[in-house]
Structures are given as C-alpha cells and as structure tokens.
Design a protein around this motif. Structure first.
Motif, short mmCIF file in Angstrom:
data_model
loop_
_atom_site.label_atom_id
_atom_site.label_comp_id
_atom_site.label_asym_id
_atom_site.label_seq_id
_atom_site.Cartn_x
_atom_site.Cartn_y
_atom_site.Cartn_z
N LYS A 101 0.78 -1.23 0.00
CA LYS A 101 0.00 0.00 0.00
C LYS A 101 0.82 1.28 0.00
N ARG A 102 2.14 1.19 0.15
CA ARG A 102 2.93 2.42 0.24
C ARG A 102 4.35 2.19 -0.23
N LEU A 103 5.01 3.31 -0.53
CA LEU A 103 6.44 3.30 -0.82
C LEU A 103 7.08 4.32 0.11
N THR A 104 7.93 3.83 0.99
CA THR A 104 8.60 4.67 1.98
C THR A 104 10.06 4.87 1.58
N VAL A 105 10.56 6.07 1.77
CA VAL A 105 11.98 6.34 1.55
C VAL A 105 12.62 6.72 2.87
N CYS A 106 13.70 6.05 3.20
CA CYS A 106 14.50 6.40 4.38
C CYS A 106 15.65 7.27 3.89
N VAL A 107 15.63 8.56 4.27
CA VAL A 107 16.61 9.50 3.74
C VAL A 107 17.69 9.82 4.77
N SER A 108 18.85 10.19 4.25
CA SER A 108 19.94 10.69 5.07
C SER A 108 19.85 12.21 5.15
N SER A 109 20.33 12.76 6.27
CA SER A 109 20.35 14.21 6.45
C SER A 109 21.77 14.76 6.56
N LEU A 131 23.78 17.76 4.69
CA LEU A 131 23.19 17.77 3.36
C LEU A 131 22.33 19.01 3.18
N SER A 132 22.24 19.50 1.96
CA SER A 132 21.32 20.60 1.66
C SER A 132 19.92 20.03 1.51
N SER A 133 18.92 20.90 1.56
CA SER A 133 17.54 20.45 1.35
C SER A 133 17.39 19.79 -0.01
N ALA A 134 18.08 20.33 -1.02
CA ALA A 134 18.01 19.75 -2.36
C ALA A 134 18.56 18.33 -2.37
N GLU A 135 19.65 18.10 -1.64
CA GLU A 135 20.24 16.76 -1.60
C GLU A 135 19.34 15.77 -0.87
N ILE A 136 18.55 16.27 0.08
CA ILE A 136 17.59 15.41 0.77
C ILE A 136 16.43 15.07 -0.16
N VAL A 137 15.88 16.09 -0.80
CA VAL A 137 14.74 15.88 -1.72
C VAL A 137 15.15 15.00 -2.89
N VAL A 154 8.08 9.38 3.95
CA VAL A 154 9.51 9.64 4.06
C VAL A 154 9.89 9.64 5.53
N VAL A 155 10.97 8.92 5.86
CA VAL A 155 11.47 8.90 7.23
C VAL A 155 12.92 9.40 7.24
N PHE A 156 13.19 10.36 8.11
CA PHE A 156 14.55 10.87 8.28
C PHE A 156 15.24 9.98 9.31
N MET A 157 15.60 8.79 8.86
CA MET A 157 16.22 7.80 9.74
C MET A 157 17.47 7.20 9.11
N GLY A 158 17.97 7.84 8.06
CA GLY A 158 19.18 7.35 7.41
C GLY A 158 20.42 7.88 8.09
N MET A 159 21.46 8.11 7.31
CA MET A 159 22.71 8.62 7.86
C MET A 159 22.51 10.00 8.46
N GLY A 160 23.12 10.21 9.64
CA GLY A 160 23.15 11.54 10.22
C GLY A 160 22.11 11.80 11.28
N GLU A 161 22.29 12.91 11.99
CA GLU A 161 21.39 13.38 13.03
C GLU A 161 20.61 14.58 12.48
N PRO A 162 19.33 14.39 12.16
CA PRO A 162 18.55 15.47 11.54
C PRO A 162 18.54 16.79 12.31
N LEU A 163 18.54 16.72 13.64
CA LEU A 163 18.44 17.96 14.42
C LEU A 163 19.76 18.74 14.47
N LEU A 164 20.83 18.17 13.95
CA LEU A 164 22.07 18.94 13.76
C LEU A 164 22.07 19.63 12.40
#
Length: 343
Positions: A101-109, A131-137, A154-164
């Motif tokens: 039912k879905r396609l999820t992307v786990c992205v790095s920040s 990463l820049s916003s463009a590199e995330i998108v 989309v889940v921000f659970m890849g490489m890196g700490e999103p809040l940094l």
C-alpha cells in the motif's frame, strides 16, 4: 562543499519563476519548470520538452542538483538500498521500502554522523558534512524514479542526526509537502536527542511524526550506547519531549533498539514504562540488526515478546518493528562501509 546554491532543485515555484524571468523567459515557464523538477523528476533541463529547443540547448549545462546512483543492493523483500554520489563525490545512503500500500523512503540528512552511537555502522564511518535540502529531496526523487511509483512516506532515519541540520531538514520537509504533495503526517523525523533542538523543531509546529531514539531507560546505559547523551541527561530529554507534545499537540514516538542481553531485560522494560507513564507517546521496539564492527547481538523471540508484553501491561502503546532488507546490509552505514573496504 554541498550542492551550489544555484542548483534549481530546492527552489520554490516563486523562486523558479524569478529564475526563468532572469533567463529572459515568460513567468509561466516557472510553473513548467517546477512541475518538471518535482513531479517528473527531470535530471537535466534538456529533458523539459515544453521549453523551446534553443533554450534547452542554451541551458543544457545548468545544474539541476541531482545525484547519480553509485550502487544499488536489492533484498528478497524488494527493499532497495542505494548509494548516491553527490556533486562533490561524497557518498550517502538512501533506502526504498515498498509494501502493498505504500512506498517509503528512508533518507539521510548528513554525510556520515557525528553522534558515534556504539551500535551504529554510520557512526563508525565518521562525519563529513550536512546535506542541503536539495540533496535530501533528491533522494526521494531518485527512489520514486527507480520504483516508477509515487513515494507516500519519508522517514529521516538514514545517515546523520537530523536535528544537527534543522534548517535544511525543515526546508526539505516543506518542499516534500508543498512541492511534491506528500502529507506532513506521512513524514517522520528521528533523533537521538540534541540539547535545545527538540524545542526549536517544536516551534516550527510541523505536523510530522517525531521519533526519539531512546534505547535505554537509565542514564548510564544510555551514555554507553549514545555518547552524546552525557550532554543531554535523560530527565531533561524527556522533559523536552513533554514540552514538544504541549507545543505541537503531536505525540512523540520512542525508538528502542533491543540489544540482546543489554537492554532487553524485564526490569528494563518496567523502568522504561515508568519513564513514559502519562506521556502522549508510542514505543517502537526494533530488534537489533547486527553489524560486523561491534559485538551486540539480536535478542531472541522470547525476549522481544516479553519486553513488549510488559509495556502493554503497563498501558504503554507499543509496536515491534522488524528491519526490512536485512540481506541487503540494511543497517544504516553497512553497505557504504562494506564497499569502501573493497575499494
């Protein structure tokens, strides 16, 4: 250095309209460019067939801001892990996770991660940059293109700490929502906890799912697993999470990786339940996905079920989530590290 600020990906329709007018084109071409970037995933201005041929030829070398696929690994469950090469040659990971039912992307920040969590492959590889916003998108567009299917989550659970990298992460969230049409409630931002940053994110009042990687219910063990926790004590972290709920009206999800014989004992489940009593929250239990660099092991089924049952008995909302694509080195950082060793 990250992608140049002049790349087109990451710009709003208003910014793109300004840009096309600077090229001597009518304003309506801004909307055309926006559609081709965010809906059609154009990798070059030469692909934009609605543009005059002469304009396409003139702008053929103008950077859009797309990465290239360096490597792809496919698991039996159809999960695909990609290594993407950025404009400066650095490599990041992103994962496409399909279900019925879905396609999820786990992205790095970030490229790498500075948090050095003891059980994490990414932390073993060091940190390069945000990463820049463009590199995330771009990661989302790449997976969408590869699967030939619209990304729904989309889940921000890849490489890196999103809040940094809060500024670029928030910008990416708004692009994914406003320019690509992915609902904010279908976006998840995951953090191990960064002092002052949780409340900074809260004040953006986004409707995203917010997930905190807890992994321990006492300070000493949490510091062992997450070295940065010594700068952000557990009571303060939980207090900020409660404030996050008050400010946003959104519950907090707590990620808890179960490490066999380390944090999966019944008494630790009881302690976790006490920490979260009266909290508008949800616990995701994640059985550990082993990596070669450390000796942690995956808990057995009895330990997983027992831990989950104790939380349920204490009226804590809980779900056991199993990692997808284990055969494809799916733990964040594994595939990148493995290929680096072969080179």
């Amino acid at each position: 250095m990250p992608l140049t600020e002049e790349t087109l990906l990451g710009k709003s329709v208003e910014e793109l309209t300004t840009w096309v007018k600077q090229q001597g084109q009518p304003a309506y071409r801004g909307k055309q460019l926006h559609q081709w970037l965010y809906q059609k995933g154009a990798r070059s201005l030469t692909e934009i067939s609605v543009f005059p041929k002469a304009l396409r030829e003139e702008l053929k070398d103008y950077p859009i801001g797309r990465s290239s696929i360096y490597h792809c690994s496919v698991a039996p469950d159809k999960t695909r892990k990609y290594l993407l090469q950025l404009e400066d040659g650095l490599i990041i990971e992103t994962v496409g996770i399909p279900t019925a039912k879905r396609l999820t992307v786990c992205v790095s920040s970030q490229v790498g991660c500075p948090m050095s969590c003891d059980f994490c492959a990414t932390g073993k590889g060091g940190y390069e940059r945000n990463l820049s916003s463009a590199e995330i998108v771009d990661q989302v567009l790449t997976v969408q293109e590869e699967f030939q299917e619209r990304v729904s989550h989309v889940v921000f659970m890849g490489m890196g700490e999103p809040l940094l990298n809060t500024k670029e992460v928030v910008k990416a969230i708004k692009i994914l929502n406003q320019d690509m049409g992915i609902g904010q409630r279908s976006l998840t931002v995951s953090t191990v906890g960064v002092k002052k940053k949780i409340l900074e994110l809260a004040h953006h009042k986004l409707q995203v799912t917010f997930a905190v990687s807890l992994h321990a219910a006492n300070q000493s063990l949490r510091e062992k697993l997450i070295p940065s926790a010594k700068f952000y004590p557990l009571p303060k972290l939980l207090a900020d999470c409660r404030k996050y709920v008050e400010i946003t009206g959104r519950r907090v999800s707590f990620e808890y990786i179960l490490l066999g014989g380390v944090n999966d004992l019944p008494e630790q489940a009881i302690k976790l339940a006490k920490c979260l009593k009266g909290f508008q929250s949800h616990v995701n239990l994640i059985p550990y996905n082993p990596i070669e660099e450390v000796d942690y092991r995956r808990p057995n089924a009895d330990s997983i079920n027992s831990f989950s049952s104790i939380l349920e008995e204490q009226n804590i909302a809980v779900t056991v989530r199993y990692s997808r694509g284990l055969e494809a080195n799916a733990a964040c950082g594994q595939l990148r590290a493995m290929l680096a060793q072969k080179e």
